[in-house]
Scaffold this active site. Structure first.
Site, mmCIF file in Angstrom:
data_model
loop_
_atom_site.group_PDB
_atom_site.id
_atom_site.type_symbol
_atom_site.label_atom_id
_atom_site.label_comp_id
_atom_site.label_asym_id
_atom_site.label_seq_id
_atom_site.Cartn_x
_atom_site.Cartn_y
_atom_site.Cartn_z
ATOM 1 N N GLU A 183 12.311 -47.903 -28.300
ATOM 2 C CA GLU A 183 11.424 -49.196 -27.939
ATOM 3 C C GLU A 183 10.111 -48.526 -29.089
ATOM 4 O O GLU A 183 9.982 -49.503 -29.861
ATOM 5 C CB GLU A 183 10.897 -49.329 -26.461
ATOM 6 N N GLU B 294 16.029 -56.139 -16.475
ATOM 7 C CA GLU B 294 15.977 -54.654 -15.603
ATOM 8 C C GLU B 294 15.493 -55.338 -14.500
ATOM 9 O O GLU B 294 15.721 -54.576 -13.858
ATOM 10 C CB GLU B 294 14.803 -54.236 -16.563
ATOM 11 N N ARG C 16 0.919 -50.333 -19.460
ATOM 12 C CA ARG C 16 1.069 -49.683 -21.392
ATOM 13 C C ARG C 16 0.607 -50.152 -22.292
ATOM 14 O O ARG C 16 0.389 -49.582 -23.409
ATOM 15 C CB ARG C 16 3.146 -50.153 -21.773
#
Ligand code: FAD
Length: 1229
Positions: A1160, A700, A778
């Protein structure tokens, strides 16, 4: 290159003048193949094919709950409020094998006919290429003569060991002798002394012979053979066993060889032969292995055979192996045991105990053996043996390889197993536990049962509307045949190759670099380093990562320079020749060290749930709570281990233009970073991805680490550049999932309701920020998982350490946040003796509840997935069965567990929640769609094709996606956060809408016409047939600095898993017996892809929580840098019973066509296996009187399992010395 073959008359000498020339030369030209490779080629194609068979005759793994059996399905059909999908049918079978082309045996892959016809592979020959001389004798005497004349020549039998030395240690192999055609090495017979097996045989051939003898000889005679056969099952994989030889295994003398302990305990001999002294037989005993990878074999000798004694009635034999992963893994410890017992007196006449993995050589326990001989076989004998072995095999705390306590426990446990086995065979019932069955997994079915339940589309849906149908991955066939094109498959003319020179230390200063030796190597063009970088240019979103080290080294493996050469291998070799002068400093490696040193990468984050209702943070008085648990748990990181390592190609063009082809999840970041670091405008760069071979978050933010140096080199040398990372470098240079420490304090009321939570998540971020901020946030917004807390204060701290920068990984911190919470729930249940399921059910979120970070949960399906999973898995009944099993088995325990999950969908950063698309319609009616998402095997392009086909109302075959490129769709976000299809689907939908609107007049004008006519009418009337689309999804930012929440995500995905495991408490081994998953994916865009994602995510999560372990030395040196040391789950680890069901009647008004994201969310369900293992371990502990809560960190490796199973064996293991008094082998990062 010339190959010289000697057919009958003479040997070519290559400098060994005395070799008799007995064969005449045949010459042929072969170009461009290295000597080793060519040798392998001529030897034949050895590749074996794995075959994972699914027994499709067994029906549904759901047993009585199968909806085929229960006509009125037990799967709940209560619709989610807002469900819009209408009637949908449930279907059990996802795809039909009858769709596949039948296997045609006549169409086998062919061996090159010319080579076959001329039998080159079985001829004697010799050739010389690139300073490597290769001999292939056919005659045995020639082999011995060659070995006499060329004593340092290596024999290349299976090449499974040599190939590794060549690749990773850059060893010189100037002379190789391939003995594979010498028939004397294949002799096999039963002789007076035992079984004579020529060592030319592959392990597979040897196994076949052993099995044959097992059928022909008596049961008493074949006890060693039986164990060889069983051990070979766990020796490497089929493909290695098909080529590797016994001789190679013996000569390599690896201390963790699986066979050498067996030879030693069995008192086997090797037959060694030399031209000068002839044959000698040598016992494989304490004098055979002289030191680490050293034997007493002389340099002119060849291992001709191994001779294994047959056993007699009173002799007993057993061997055991334990590895990190059961299949295809090298042993942690292997033990082999032989005993001869007088049947009348039960006196031990002879005992031989050998271990691998306990010393620098395979070790015979001479002291123990001598003291045990003459003793009476009894309970006291066992106690004495365990004491003697624990003394003789004791390992120092910092022993190389680590796990000192576990390795000793294994050695003792193996002996205990052997003792019970022999006692049982002798019917010696006086010893304790003799009735216990110690073989785990013996009740596990061999075949795999898998079911996949989903809803079929409504009958009313148009037949060519592909949305919701289980279409196979659009590149699936190409993936399977190998025709799919990846970055490395692209050959660019005139391309040069780059290899990194990396830091050998984790922290320190770089004094100087000496390129002299590297630059002298043929094929080396030059180098680039920090002095080639545009002044001040740093990579990363926070501009904190140097392209190359200039002065300060901040992690082991950090790029210091790059060598440019004509070939990848030359570049690698040259890079290894660069001399670095460095001065090491003490690194900060662990979270603990970082906390002590106050080493943080950024300020701490907070969330206060009280701010959802109040203006200021409410501080509760914890002293007033009656029931509080407090604890801390560690969770390790995870390597991405994508199949395709990171790579890129950069092609320079005129006017400073750069064309970048890369294997990356974010073309836009690569684009921005290259422009920034090279000081050129973004419009001069195009970055393209066709597909990538897996990313999982690891690709990423890391693309710039490759693309910037490659672009710099392309500019400096004005040539195309290719940079591909070997796995070894990829694992060192790019970071991993963040390891976390999770600290909690939880207050509960008398009913088990969660009143107050104080939760701190601490991550090991590595040397720079990378994506650590997003990962931490997160983790914090998933610290509630699926539970309602009266009040919650959540803190996030990011530690700065001298490790590669840890980065995104599927779940992006979410699994770490939820893990701490689930552990906390266990802690409460065990501390207050409550049922953990009841506690959880009591605290589940209900519809409309607000999370600590201020998001209200609509269509909250946690209870639905939980209940459905409980029913599908027959949880309550099986829980009772597990209890019964545990009461009947002392050393094998089972555990069953349910784990729920909630995952918020969307990027944490508002601007990333946008996407663009470009839809081009051509006059033949074909449509080319481009969007900002990357295809990485997850099926994004397949889903986008389905969306485009539905939007344009055309068959899916008319739509094509070529690649993802920044010159088609600018400023795209990474394909991450599970929103690839949500975001890009909306953008494509928008573009299609515009085109349809433009076609509308032509449709009206010609309602009977079709797509092609309308398109052509538009073209003729000069109406644009291309459109760019745009899409956004919901996001409201949380204020993590002050702790004020918001409606952060548009929606959540829910799921529940049930897992059952069986644990061998003596070794720490486990089997995953069954997994049931119910996942809420709304109205699935493609059930085939979604179920594949669920299965894949579960297995990846299972690896994370049970076996994948990153090992780093206390000085920051990374040990796990390849598949040899780092173990991801193998096919054998897939649960034998694996049932995935998509929650019925769920819809999602926030997702495209009512679907939900899937990439995910299921990953955390892999932790269910961890918790089931913990249940089994707890059952063993409770049996041994340890009822209290115990800390059990993740992953639950065999070492952790065994060491948590405290018992009479672990009592023999000395405690570790005080922390700080020794250097452990690895640091707990
Ligand atoms: C993926 C993988 C998994 C593995 N798993 C395991 C495992 O589970 N357990 C385990 O024990 N090992 C394992 N190994 C190690 C390896 O497979 C074995 O050591 C193997 O038996 C080596 O045999 P080879 O024929 O390939 O040796 P080669 O690579 O051909 O040769 C190795 C050495 O042996 C010498 N040699 C070969 N033949 C003779 C001979 N006739 N006389 C004298 N010297 C000779 C060579 O000179 C060379 O030095 C694994 C290796 C790989 C690559």
């Amino acid at each position: 290159m010339q190959i010289c073959m000697f057919l009958s008359a003479s040997y070519h000498t290559f400098g060994c003048s005395s070799i008799v020339m007995r064969q005449k030369w045949l010459k042929m030209d072969v170009f461009g193949i290295s000597a080793g490779l060519l040798g392998m080629y001529l030897n034949g194609i050895y590749t074996a094919f794995f075959c994972f068979q699914i027994n499709d005759t067994n029906g549904c793994g759901m047993g009585e709950n199968c909806c085929k059996v229960k006509k009125s399905s037990s799967l709940s059909d209560d619709a989610t409020p807002g469900y819009t999908g209408g009637e949908r049918k449930r279907k059990l079978q996802l795809s039909s094998l009858s769709d596949c082309a039948p296997y045609d045996a006549t169409q086998e892959i062919i061996f090159p006919p010319e080579l076959k016809h001329k039998n080159f592979d079985s001829l004697s020959f010799a050739y010389d290429h690139h300073h490597t001389k290769w001999y292939q004798p056919v005659d045995y005497d020639d082999l011995l003569t060659l070995k006499r004349e060329l004593p340092h020549a290596r024999l290349i039998s299976g090449n499974s060991e040599l190939a590794i030395e060549l690749k990773f240690r850059f060893i010189d192999l100037p002379v190789l002798i391939n003995p594979k055609q010498v028939k004397e090495l294949y002799v096999k017979r039963v002789e007076e002394n035992g079984v004579y097996m020529g060592t030319g045989m592959s392990l597979t051939d040897m196994d076949r012979y052993v099995v044959k003898l097992m059928n022909e000889l008596t049961v008493e005679q074949v006890k060693v053979l039986q164990n060889i056969h069983e051990m070979l099952h766990w020796f490497a994989g089929t493909h290695v066993r098909n080529v590797a030889s016994v001789s190679g295994n013996i000569a390599t003398a690896s201390p963790i060889s699986d066979l050498n302990p067996i030879w030693m305990a069995a008192n086997a001999q090797v037959v060694l032969d030399s031209a000068d002294r002839g044959e000698r037989r040598c016992c494989i005993d304490e004098n055979f292995f002289l030191g680490y990878r050293k034997t007493c074999i002389r340099s002119d000798e060849v291992i001709k055979a191994v001779v294994v004694p047959l056993t007699t009635k009173n002799e007993h034999f057993a061997a055991y192996k334990q590895a990190q992963r059961r299949e295809d893994d090298i042993a942690i410890v292997t033990g082999a045991f032989f005993v001869k017992i007088n049947p009348d007196t039960f006196i031990v006449e002879k005992i031989r105990i050998a271990f691998g993995g306990m010393a620098p050589t395979t070790k015979l326990t001479l002291t123990t053996m001598s003291k045990l001989e003459g003793q009476f076989w009894s309970q006291g004998f066992l106690d004495q043996a365990l004491s003697l072995l624990s003394e003789e095999m004791k390992l120092p705390a910092g022993v190389p390889g680590g796990m000192s306590q576990y390795r000793l426990s294994l050695a003792l446990s193996f002996f205990f197993k052997f003792f019970l086995k022999v006692s049982k065979d002798l019917n010696f019932m006086e010893v304790q536990n003799v009735e216990q069955n110690l073989t785990i997994g013996n009740t596990i079915p061999k075949s795999l049962n898998a079911t996949q339940v989903y809803q079929e589309v409504n009958d009313k849906q148009k037949y060519d509307d592909p949305v919701g149908r289980p279409l196979k991955h659009v590149s699936g066939d190409k993936h399977t045949t190998g025709e799919a094109v990846y970055c490395d498959d692209i050959n660019v003319a005139d391309c040069l190759h780059i290899a990194f020179v990396t830091s050998p230390i984790a922290h320190g200063t770089l004094n100087s670099i000496d390129y002299t030796a590297a630059l002298h190597l043929n094929g080396v063009i030059g180098y680039i380093d920090a002095y080639d970088v545009y002044t001040g240019a740093q990579i990363g979103h926070h501009n904190d990562t140097p392209v190359f080290v200039k002065d300060e080294i901040t992690f082991h493996g950090q790029p210091i320079a790059a060598i440019v050469a004509t070939d990848h291998e030359i570049a690698r070799k040259a890079a290894s020749l660069v001399k670095l002068d460095t001065a090491a400093k003490k690194p900060i490696v662990t979270i603990k060290q970082a906390l002590e040193a106050d080493s943080f990468i950024f300020k701490h984050f907070v969330i206060h749930s009280s701010l959802n209702d109040n203006e200021t943070v409410v501080k509760n008085d914890w002293s007033k709570y009656e029931r509080v648990v407090e604890g801390s748990i560690d969770m390790g990181g995870q390597e991405h281990f994508y199949l395709e390592t990171q790579q890129c190609i950069v092609i320079p063009h005129e006017d400073d233009e750069l064309e970048i082809i890369i294997s990356n999840q974010c073309v836009n970041d690569v684009h921005i970073e290259v422009a920034k670091c090279l000081g050129i405008a973004q419009h001069k760069i195009s970055t393209t991805v066709k597909r990538i071979g897996g990313g999982f978050g690891g690709k990423e933010s890391t693309g710039a680490i490759l693309a910037v140096p490659a672009s710099l080199a392309a500019r400096k040398f004005n040539k195309p550049m290719k940079l591909k990372l070997e796995r070894f470098d990829d694992m060192a240079i790019t970071g991993t999932r963040h390891p976390f420490t999770l600290q909690y304090k939880l207050a509960v009321d008398e009913n088990g309701k969660f009143i107050d939570l104080d939760y701190t998540a601490i991550s090991n971020s590595g040397h720079t920020m990378d994506l650590s901020m997003g990962v931490m946030q997160r983790a914090m917004v998933h610290a509630d998982n699926v539970y309602k807390f009266g009040n919650a204060d959540i803190t996030g701290k990011m530690c700065k350490t001298h490790l590669a920068s840890n980065t995104a990984f599927r779940g992006f911190g979410g699994p770490q946040g939820m893990f701490g919470t689930e552990i906390m729930v266990k802690h409460v249940a065990e501390q207050f003796n409550w049922d953990h399921d009841e506690i959880r059910e009591k605290n589940f979120y209900q519809e409309g509840d607000c999370t600590p970070f201020g998001m209200h949960l609509n269509q909250c399906n946690v209870t639905r997935t939980w209940k459905e999973c409980k029913t599908n898995s027959d949880y309550c009944k099986r829980l009772e069965e597990v209890k019964k099993f545990n009461s009947e088995n002392k050393f094998r325990k089972r555990g069953i567990y349910l784990t729920p999950t909630r995952f918020g969908i969307g990027f944490g950063l508002k601007q990333l929640n946008q996407a663009g698309a470009l839809v081009l319609v051509y006059t033949d009616g074909s449509v080319l769609v481009s969007h900002g998402g990357m295809e990485m095997g997850q099926g994004l392009h397949t889903k986008i094709l389905q969306i485009a086909a539905r939007c344009l109302e055309i068959p899916i075959e008319k739509v094509h996606i070529r690649d993802t490129a920044t010159d088609k769709v600018p400023n795209s976000s990474a394909t991450a956060a599970s929103v690839g299809s949500d975001l890009n689907g909306l953008a494509v939908q928008d573009a299609c809408r515009q085109i349809l609107e433009r076609l509308e007049p032509f449709k009206k004008e010609n309602p009977e016409g079709g797509w092609l006519e309308w398109v052509n009418s538009a073209y003729v009337n000069r109406v644009s047939l291309s459109a760019s689309g745009f899409g956004i999804i919901h996001h409201e930012p949380v204020d993590f600095f002050n702790g004020k929440g918001a409606e952060l995500f548009g929606y959540s995905v829910y799921g529940t898993a049930a897992c059952e495991v069986e644990v061998d408490c003596l070794t720490g081994d486990h089997h995953l017996l069954r997994t049931d998953i119910v996942m809420d994916v709304g109205e699935s865009l493609n059930p085939a892809i979604d179920i594949g994602q669920i299965e894949g995510a579960f297995i990846q999560g299972y690896g994370l929580f049970t076996m994948e372990e990153i090992k780093i030395r206390p000085d920051g040196i990374r040990l796990t840098r390849g598949p040899g040391t780092y173990k991801i789950p193998s096919a054998d680890d897939v649960p034998k019973n694996f049932n995935v069901s998509l929650l019925g009647n769920s819809s999602n008004k926030m997702g495209i066509f009512s679907s939900k994201a899937i990439g995910e969310p299921p990953l955390f369900l892999g932790s269910c296996a961890f918790f089931a293992i913990r249940e089994a371990v707890r059952a063993y502990r409770v049996q041994n009187g340890k009822k209290e809560y115990f800390v059990f960190n993740s992953p639950s490796t065999p070492e952790r399992i065994r060491m948590a199973c405290e018992d009479f064996v672990t009592q023999h293991v000395p405690a570790l010395p005080e922390e700080g008094s020794y250097t452990p082998w690895t640091a707990s990062v």
